[in-house]
Design a protein around this motif. Structure first.
Motif, PDB file in Angstrom:
ATOM      1  N   VAL A  72       0.862  -1.179   0.000  1.00 38.99           N
ATOM      2  CA  VAL A  72       0.000   0.000   0.000  1.00 38.99           C
ATOM      3  C   VAL A  72       0.900   1.230   0.000  1.00 38.99           C
ATOM      4  CG1 VAL A  72      -1.762   1.289   1.291  1.00 38.99           C
ATOM      5  CG2 VAL A  72      -1.829  -1.232   1.245  1.00 38.99           C
ATOM      6  N   LYS A  73       0.623   2.150  -0.925  1.00 43.63           N
ATOM      7  CA  LYS A  73       1.446   3.349  -1.096  1.00 43.63           C
ATOM      8  C   LYS A  73       0.549   4.580  -1.234  1.00 43.63           C
ATOM      9  CE  LYS A  73       5.393   3.055  -1.921  1.00 43.63           C
ATOM     10  NZ  LYS A  73       6.522   3.066  -0.982  1.00 43.63           N
ATOM     11  N   ARG A  74       1.133   5.752  -0.983  1.00 44.01           N
ATOM     12  CA  ARG A  74       0.552   7.053  -1.314  1.00 44.01           C
ATOM     13  C   ARG A  74      -0.859   7.278  -0.781  1.00 44.01           C
ATOM     14  NH1 ARG A  74       4.326  10.226  -3.237  1.00 44.01           N
ATOM     15  NH2 ARG A  74       4.106  10.337  -1.019  1.00 44.01           N
ATOM     16  N   MET A  75      -1.081   6.863   0.462  1.00 43.48           N
ATOM     17  CA  MET A  75      -2.372   7.087   1.126  1.00 43.48           C
ATOM     18  C   MET A  75      -2.445   8.549   1.578  1.00 43.48           C
ATOM     19  SD  MET A  75      -4.364   4.311   1.485  1.00 43.48           S
ATOM     20  CE  MET A  75      -5.298   4.584   2.980  1.00 43.48           C
ATOM     21  N   PHE A  76      -3.546   9.210   1.197  1.00 39.76           N
ATOM     22  CA  PHE A  76      -3.710  10.617   1.572  1.00 39.76           C
ATOM     23  C   PHE A  76      -5.179  11.005   1.507  1.00 39.76           C
ATOM     24  CE2 PHE A  76      -4.006  15.154   0.434  1.00 39.76           C
ATOM     25  CZ  PHE A  76      -3.348  15.703   1.527  1.00 39.76           C
ATOM     26  N   THR A  77      -5.604  11.783   2.486  1.00 37.45           N
ATOM     27  CA  THR A  77      -6.941  12.380   2.504  1.00 37.45           C
ATOM     28  C   THR A  77      -6.781  13.874   2.761  1.00 37.45           C
ATOM     29  OG1 THR A  77      -7.900  10.344   3.399  1.00 37.45           O
ATOM     30  CG2 THR A  77      -9.215  12.353   3.625  1.00 37.45           C
ATOM     31  N   LEU A  78      -7.492  14.686   1.999  1.00 39.63           N
ATOM     32  CA  LEU A  78      -7.448  16.132   2.249  1.00 39.63           C
ATOM     33  C   LEU A  78      -7.841  16.405   3.700  1.00 39.63           C
ATOM     34  CD1 LEU A  78      -9.128  17.561  -0.983  1.00 39.63           C
ATOM     35  CD2 LEU A  78      -6.712  17.731  -0.347  1.00 39.63           C
ATOM     36  N   PRO A  79      -7.160  17.346   4.365  1.00 41.27           N
ATOM     37  CA  PRO A  79      -7.392  17.594   5.798  1.00 41.27           C
ATOM     38  C   PRO A  79      -8.864  17.798   6.190  1.00 41.27           C
ATOM     39  CG  PRO A  79      -5.440  18.760   5.083  1.00 41.27           C
ATOM     40  CD  PRO A  79      -6.059  18.162   3.845  1.00 41.27           C
TER      41      PRO A  79
ATOM     42  N   TYR B  31     -11.418  16.451   5.138  1.00 42.91           N
ATOM     43  CA  TYR B  31     -12.204  15.219   5.017  1.00 42.91           C
ATOM     44  C   TYR B  31     -11.730  14.119   5.968  1.00 42.91           C
ATOM     45  CZ  TYR B  31     -14.558  17.155   0.991  1.00 42.91           C
ATOM     46  OH  TYR B  31     -15.330  17.942   0.169  1.00 42.91           O
ATOM     47  N   ARG B  32     -10.750  14.420   6.783  1.00 41.65           N
ATOM     48  CA  ARG B  32     -10.243  13.407   7.712  1.00 41.65           C
ATOM     49  C   ARG B  32     -11.254  13.161   8.828  1.00 41.65           C
ATOM     50  NH1 ARG B  32      -3.965  15.484   7.486  1.00 41.65           N
ATOM     51  NH2 ARG B  32      -3.780  15.009   5.267  1.00 41.65           N
ATOM     52  N   GLY B  33     -11.262  11.942   9.331  1.00 41.52           N
ATOM     53  CA  GLY B  33     -12.177  11.585  10.406  1.00 41.52           C
ATOM     54  C   GLY B  33     -13.579  11.252   9.933  1.00 41.52           C
ATOM     55  N   LYS B  34     -13.772  11.095   8.631  1.00 39.37           N
ATOM     56  CA  LYS B  34     -15.095  10.811   8.072  1.00 39.37           C
ATOM     57  C   LYS B  34     -15.181   9.411   7.454  1.00 39.37           C
ATOM     58  CE  LYS B  34     -16.116  15.693   7.017  1.00 39.37           C
ATOM     59  NZ  LYS B  34     -15.571  16.127   8.253  1.00 39.37           N
ATOM     60  N   GLY B  35     -14.154   8.593   7.675  1.00 37.35           N
ATOM     61  CA  GLY B  35     -14.180   7.216   7.180  1.00 37.35           C
ATOM     62  C   GLY B  35     -13.635   7.008   5.786  1.00 37.35           C
ATOM     63  N   THR B  36     -13.168   8.074   5.146  1.00 41.07           N
ATOM     64  CA  THR B  36     -12.710   7.918   3.757  1.00 41.07           C
ATOM     65  C   THR B  36     -11.437   7.076   3.662  1.00 41.07           C
ATOM     66  OG1 THR B  36     -11.621  10.063   3.890  1.00 41.07           O
ATOM     67  CG2 THR B  36     -13.788  10.014   2.871  1.00 41.07           C
TER      68      THR B  36
END
Length: 150
Positions: A74-81, A83-88
């Motif tokens: 698994v590589k390059r995991m990222f969520t825009l700040p 949207y964090r904490g919403k299960g994405t």
């Protein structure tokens, strides 16, 4: 929020843009260690990328690439700040695992930083177990490696 999932590859402009944000964040987190990690995070040859959208806006990304005959990394995991904490991130991880399983891989492995408590919590919550550091991460104090049977 209505989330949708897209499978693509590393040439996707939405992926390239999210990775730009990821690299900037990692540069701040890793400081002087950034060059070491950056060399292992090139995206030019990744064929399995997952994007998550909120309506038409790309908000999260992740990828898998072959690690061995039985494992994907698994590589390059990222969520825009915002949207964090919403299960994405969990949604993303589950889709990556599903794709790896469809490709007949038996497990996923990954490396993350001890300086990223949210990432550590995400992987533990999703059933990943800490393993000995592998490959280029052997002996790297800040690196924590995980694996999960899928």
């Amino acid at each position: 929020m209505t989330f949708s999932i897209k499978r693509t590859d590393s040439t996707d402009p939405d992926f390239v843009e999210l990775v730009r944000h990821l690299d900037a964040e990692l540069s701040r987190i890793n400081g002087s260690d950034d060059a070491f990690y950056a060399q292992f995070n090139k995206i030019d040859k990744i064929n399995h990328v997952v994007l998550i959208y909120d309506n038409d806006r790309p908000i999260a990304c992740g990828a898998i690439k072959q690690f061995s005959n039985t494992a994907m990394e698994v590589k390059r995991m990222f969520t825009l700040p915002n949207y964090r904490g919403k299960g994405t991130a969990s949604m993303l991880l589950k889709e990556l695992e599903k794709w790896a399983k469809e490709l007949d891989y038996k497990k996923c492995v990954l490396e993350t930083s001890a300086r990223q408590p949210d990432a550590l919590a995400l992987y533990r919550k999703n059933g990943y177990q800490v393993i000995s550091n592998y490959g280029q991460y052997i002996g790297v104090e800040n690196s924590i490696c995980f694996e999960k049977e899928i």
